[in-house]
Design a protein around this motif. Sequence first.
Motif, mmCIF file in Angstrom:
data_model
loop_
_atom_site.group_PDB
_atom_site.id
_atom_site.type_symbol
_atom_site.label_atom_id
_atom_site.label_comp_id
_atom_site.label_asym_id
_atom_site.label_seq_id
_atom_site.Cartn_x
_atom_site.Cartn_y
_atom_site.Cartn_z
ATOM 1 N N UNK A 193 0.904 -1.252 -0.126
ATOM 2 C CA UNK A 193 0.056 0.057 -0.130
ATOM 3 C C UNK A 193 0.826 1.272 -0.059
ATOM 4 N N UNK A 194 0.426 2.259 -0.590
ATOM 5 C CA UNK A 194 1.261 3.568 -0.679
ATOM 6 C C UNK A 194 0.899 4.420 0.388
ATOM 7 N N UNK A 195 1.658 5.588 0.476
ATOM 8 C CA UNK A 195 1.301 6.507 1.950
ATOM 9 C C UNK A 195 -0.099 6.768 1.923
ATOM 10 N N UNK A 196 -0.820 7.125 0.519
ATOM 11 C CA UNK A 196 -1.996 7.823 0.550
ATOM 12 C C UNK A 196 -3.103 6.840 0.860
ATOM 13 N N UNK A 205 0.100 1.954 11.649
ATOM 14 C CA UNK A 205 0.470 0.480 11.541
ATOM 15 C C UNK A 205 -0.598 -0.247 11.494
ATOM 16 N N UNK A 206 -1.596 0.091 11.995
ATOM 17 C CA UNK A 206 -2.996 -0.970 11.839
ATOM 18 C C UNK A 206 -3.434 -0.777 10.327
ATOM 19 N N UNK A 207 -3.424 0.231 10.000
ATOM 20 C CA UNK A 207 -4.217 0.811 8.547
ATOM 21 C C UNK A 207 -2.928 -0.038 7.688
ATOM 22 N N UNK A 208 -2.103 0.055 7.736
ATOM 23 C CA UNK A 208 -0.824 -0.745 6.787
ATOM 24 C C UNK A 208 -1.000 -2.097 6.866
ATOM 25 N N UNK A 209 -1.293 -2.693 8.196
ATOM 26 C CA UNK A 209 -1.370 -4.118 8.095
ATOM 27 C C UNK A 209 -2.705 -4.531 7.597
ATOM 28 N N UNK A 210 -3.947 -3.728 7.736
ATOM 29 C CA UNK A 210 -5.049 -4.181 7.126
ATOM 30 C C UNK A 210 -5.067 -4.198 5.624
ATOM 31 N N UNK A 266 -2.394 4.152 2.959
ATOM 32 C CA UNK A 266 -2.486 3.965 4.532
ATOM 33 C C UNK A 266 -3.044 5.366 5.332
ATOM 34 N N UNK A 267 -2.716 6.652 4.602
ATOM 35 C CA UNK A 267 -3.068 7.790 5.543
ATOM 36 C C UNK A 267 -4.709 7.769 5.400
ATOM 37 N N UNK A 268 -5.445 7.532 4.358
ATOM 38 C CA UNK A 268 -7.002 7.527 4.317
ATOM 39 C C UNK A 268 -7.348 6.191 5.147
ATOM 40 N N UNK A 269 -6.708 5.109 5.250
ATOM 41 C CA UNK A 269 -7.186 3.987 6.272
ATOM 42 C C UNK A 269 -7.329 4.424 7.348
ATOM 43 N N UNK A 270 -6.069 5.074 7.705
ATOM 44 C CA UNK A 270 -5.532 5.414 9.438
ATOM 45 C C UNK A 270 -6.563 6.352 9.867
ATOM 46 N N UNK A 271 -6.825 7.566 8.966
ATOM 47 C CA UNK A 271 -7.662 8.468 9.193
ATOM 48 C C UNK A 271 -9.152 7.975 9.402
#
Length: 57
Positions: free
Chosen positions: A4-7, A32-37, A9-14
């Motif tokens: 996943x790219x930073x964008x 980290x949770x968003x990246x893992x998901x 991950x950022x959207x999911x983390x938000x």
Amino acid sequence: MADPNDHEIRVRAHRLWEAAGRPEGRDEEFWRRAELELRTEAEQLDKLKKPPNNLPG
């Protein structure tokens, strides 16, 4: 599987952060949770796309 790219991950983390009530000071946890998901979802999609190894032939 593409990472996943930073964008993404950022959207999911938000979304995760908002769903948790917008707690302060837990940015890294949600990142980290968003990246893992996202990685887990990508791996599952890859598995679904691969043909089975045990086809009769």
